[in-house]
Scaffold this motif. Structure first.
Motif, mmCIF file in Angstrom:
data_model
loop_
_atom_site.group_PDB
_atom_site.id
_atom_site.type_symbol
_atom_site.label_atom_id
_atom_site.label_comp_id
_atom_site.label_asym_id
_atom_site.label_seq_id
_atom_site.Cartn_x
_atom_site.Cartn_y
_atom_site.Cartn_z
ATOM 1 N N ARG A 1 17.101 -65.570 -12.750
ATOM 2 C CA ARG A 1 16.268 -66.681 -13.238
ATOM 3 C C ARG A 1 14.962 -66.805 -12.462
ATOM 4 O O ARG A 1 13.939 -67.183 -13.017
ATOM 5 N N LEU A 2 14.975 -66.467 -11.194
ATOM 6 C CA LEU A 2 13.745 -66.585 -10.401
ATOM 7 C C LEU A 2 12.839 -65.381 -10.546
ATOM 8 O O LEU A 2 11.614 -65.520 -10.695
ATOM 9 N N PHE A 3 13.420 -64.175 -10.516
ATOM 10 C CA PHE A 3 12.617 -62.962 -10.364
ATOM 11 C C PHE A 3 12.740 -61.958 -11.495
ATOM 12 O O PHE A 3 12.060 -60.941 -11.500
ATOM 13 N N GLY A 4 13.582 -62.209 -12.491
ATOM 14 C CA GLY A 4 13.768 -61.261 -13.579
ATOM 15 C C GLY A 4 12.676 -61.354 -14.626
ATOM 16 O O GLY A 4 11.623 -61.978 -14.426
ATOM 17 N N MET A 5 12.918 -60.690 -15.763
ATOM 18 C CA MET A 5 11.981 -60.784 -16.888
ATOM 19 C C MET A 5 11.841 -62.252 -17.278
ATOM 20 O O MET A 5 12.827 -62.954 -17.424
ATOM 21 N N GLN A 6 10.619 -62.716 -17.423
ATOM 22 C CA GLN A 6 10.350 -64.125 -17.706
ATOM 23 C C GLN A 6 10.895 -65.020 -16.595
ATOM 24 O O GLN A 6 11.358 -66.145 -16.841
ATOM 25 N N GLY A 7 10.862 -64.517 -15.360
ATOM 26 C CA GLY A 7 11.366 -65.281 -14.220
ATOM 27 C C GLY A 7 10.600 -66.571 -14.006
ATOM 28 O O GLY A 7 9.403 -66.661 -14.305
ATOM 29 N N LEU A 8 11.277 -67.564 -13.470
ATOM 30 C CA LEU A 8 10.671 -68.869 -13.264
ATOM 31 C C LEU A 8 9.566 -68.848 -12.216
ATOM 32 O O LEU A 8 8.572 -69.568 -12.325
ATOM 33 N N ASP A 9 9.734 -68.033 -11.177
ATOM 34 C CA ASP A 9 8.779 -68.088 -10.062
ATOM 35 C C ASP A 9 8.790 -66.760 -9.290
ATOM 36 O O ASP A 9 9.199 -66.712 -8.136
ATOM 37 N N PRO A 10 8.331 -65.674 -9.897
ATOM 38 C CA PRO A 10 8.442 -64.355 -9.258
ATOM 39 C C PRO A 10 7.708 -64.240 -7.931
ATOM 40 O O PRO A 10 8.084 -63.406 -7.099
ATOM 41 N N TYR A 11 6.694 -65.065 -7.698
ATOM 42 C CA TYR A 11 5.922 -64.949 -6.458
ATOM 43 C C TYR A 11 6.190 -66.103 -5.493
ATOM 44 O O TYR A 11 5.427 -66.321 -4.555
ATOM 45 N N MET A 12 7.262 -66.848 -5.754
ATOM 46 C CA MET A 12 7.675 -67.936 -4.867
ATOM 47 C C MET A 12 6.530 -68.900 -4.573
ATOM 48 O O MET A 12 6.258 -69.261 -3.446
ATOM 49 N N GLU A 13 5.874 -69.331 -5.636
ATOM 50 C CA GLU A 13 4.754 -70.260 -5.505
ATOM 51 C C GLU A 13 5.173 -71.714 -5.716
ATOM 52 O O GLU A 13 4.409 -72.631 -5.423
ATOM 53 N N ASP A 14 6.378 -71.926 -6.233
ATOM 54 C CA ASP A 14 6.839 -73.276 -6.550
ATOM 55 C C ASP A 14 7.748 -73.792 -5.438
ATOM 56 O O ASP A 14 8.645 -73.071 -4.996
ATOM 57 N N PRO A 15 7.549 -75.019 -4.968
ATOM 58 C CA PRO A 15 8.433 -75.569 -3.937
ATOM 59 C C PRO A 15 9.909 -75.553 -4.334
ATOM 60 O O PRO A 15 10.782 -75.452 -3.465
ATOM 61 N N ALA A 16 10.198 -75.634 -5.629
ATOM 62 C CA ALA A 16 11.595 -75.629 -6.075
ATOM 63 C C ALA A 16 12.305 -74.355 -5.632
ATOM 64 O O ALA A 16 13.486 -74.396 -5.243
ATOM 65 N N THR A 17 11.608 -73.220 -5.673
ATOM 66 C CA THR A 17 12.204 -71.965 -5.228
ATOM 67 C C THR A 17 12.558 -72.029 -3.753
ATOM 68 O O THR A 17 13.645 -71.613 -3.334
ATOM 69 N N LEU A 18 11.650 -72.566 -2.944
ATOM 70 C CA LEU A 18 11.881 -72.632 -1.505
ATOM 71 C C LEU A 18 13.059 -73.547 -1.182
ATOM 72 O O LEU A 18 13.875 -73.242 -0.310
ATOM 73 N N TRP A 19 13.169 -74.657 -1.901
ATOM 74 C CA TRP A 19 14.302 -75.567 -1.668
ATOM 75 C C TRP A 19 15.616 -74.910 -2.078
ATOM 76 O O TRP A 19 16.649 -75.075 -1.402
ATOM 77 N N LEU A 20 15.598 -74.159 -3.170
ATOM 78 C CA LEU A 20 16.803 -73.453 -3.595
ATOM 79 C C LEU A 20 17.232 -72.413 -2.558
ATOM 80 O O LEU A 20 18.416 -72.273 -2.245
ATOM 81 N N ILE A 21 16.264 -71.670 -2.017
ATOM 82 C CA ILE A 21 16.580 -70.657 -1.005
ATOM 83 C C ILE A 21 17.097 -71.333 0.264
ATOM 84 O O ILE A 21 18.072 -70.885 0.874
ATOM 85 N N HIS A 22 16.440 -72.416 0.677
ATOM 86 C CA HIS A 22 16.923 -73.150 1.853
ATOM 87 C C HIS A 22 18.358 -73.618 1.637
ATOM 88 O O HIS A 22 19.192 -73.526 2.547
ATOM 89 N N TRP A 23 18.649 -74.124 0.454
ATOM 90 C CA TRP A 23 20.011 -74.578 0.159
ATOM 91 C C TRP A 23 21.013 -73.441 0.330
ATOM 92 O O TRP A 23 22.083 -73.623 0.917
#
Length: 318
Positions: free
Chosen positions: A93-115
């Motif tokens: 969902r983050l990095f695949g085809m039509q990924g939500l945030d492939p370059y980790m520009e959205d804070p939501a990605t960082l919070w998910l990774i921290h979690w």
């Protein structure tokens, strides 16, 4: 309060694997793409093998570090085949085809990774620091001694002092940006994207730091709901979960996101709207708790988090 997974007899500590390198910008996407592009099981097994040095353009130790971070961040998971990995639903969902945030520009990605790093007990120092360390301020040596004491109390075998020291150093560099110097350069100063979350700040004195508790404006309600369901699935099978548990239990959103009880309560009050009625907040008979009327599939939890990405895109377009 429960003592948590670190105190279970079956727990195996992890105090290495990163090769002393904190997670860096671009690593998760590169790891995901390399696995996605592999043509078969044999090629997948060698993504982080001898071919990895040329593929990623880094040394052998850093290749091992990239694999480590991709796995503990929940982007890749080791399959049954020896040394083979595959992408997870979160990675897709983050990095695949039509990924939500492939370059980790959205804070939501960082919070998910921290979690993934701090709510799961896999990374011992991360879990202990966010879920068990008793203070707000700390010095590097205090964390080292705390983990060493835990290892001794739990009678974990083969935990070397140097290993703990390196793990704590990597933990701090994950959340606190280094000041650029002529020796390290600006690349090292900006090495880990999780420093953007502002969860730990350096104090004026040398090796002094502070956990930053309180409201987190960049943490979306969707990611919070995702984290709540993930915690709930590991904590209990009951249909209710108390405010106290959500705030204070090891591995809870309150602990991992450094939220106060009022911050947690404010978010829980909005849960019904955020989750389409799958969760609801109740204060009946003086009991403050979240209620769910049915089991919720893990895929739906990821859908809660996706709403935060949509919200941020709407803000950018406005």
């Amino acid at each position: 309060m429960a003592r948590g997974p670190l105190y279970q007899d079956s727990y195996t500590p992890q105090l290495s694997g990163h090769e002393t390198f904190p997670l860096r910008y671009g690593w998760l996407k590169k790891a995901y793409d390399a696995v996605a592009a592999a043509g078969g099981e044999a090629e997948i097994r060698n993504v982080f093998g001898d071919d990895g040095i040329a593929r990623f353009g880094v040394g052998k130790n850093m290749v091992a570090s990239i694999r480590h971070w991709a796995q503990v961040a929940g982007i890749l998971v080791e399959s049954a085949a020896a040394k083979a990995v595959r992408a997870t639903a979160l990675g897709d969902r983050l990095f695949g085809m039509q990924g939500l945030d492939p370059y980790m520009e959205d804070p939501a990605t960082l919070w998910l990774i921290h979690w993934q790093l701090a709510a799961q007990p896999t990374k011992t120092t991360w879990f202990w620091a966010f879920n068990h360390y008793p203070g707000v301020t700390f010095e590097r040596e205090q964390l080292v001694k705390g983990v060493e004491r835990l290892a001794k109390d739990r009678q974990w075998a083969r935990v070397a002092a140097a290993t703990v020291k390196n793990d704590v150093a990597c933990f701090i560099r994950t959340y606190v940006a280094q000041q650029p110097s002529t020796r390290s350069g600006n690349d090292d100063a900006l090495e880990c994207p999780l420093s953007e979350l502002g969860l730990i700040r350096a104090l004026g004195k040398r090796d002094g730091f502070r956990f930053v508790r309180g409201a987190k404006s960049s943490l979306g309600d969707g990611v919070f709901a995702y984290a709540l369901l993930d915690f709930w699935s590991r904590h209990t099978t009951a249909a209710t979960l108390s405010l106290e548990a959500i705030t204070h239990e090891p591995g809870s959103p309150g602990r991992v996101f450094l939220l106060d009880e009022n911050d947690v309560a404010d978010r829980l009050a909005e849960l019904a709207e955020v989750t389409g009625g799958n969760f609801r907040w109740s204060e009946t008979a003086g009991l403050k708790q979240v209620v769910r009327d049915r089991e919720i599939a893990p895929e739906l939890a990821l859908g809660f988090a996706e709403a935060d990405f949509s919200a941020s895109r709407r803000k950018e377009a406005a």
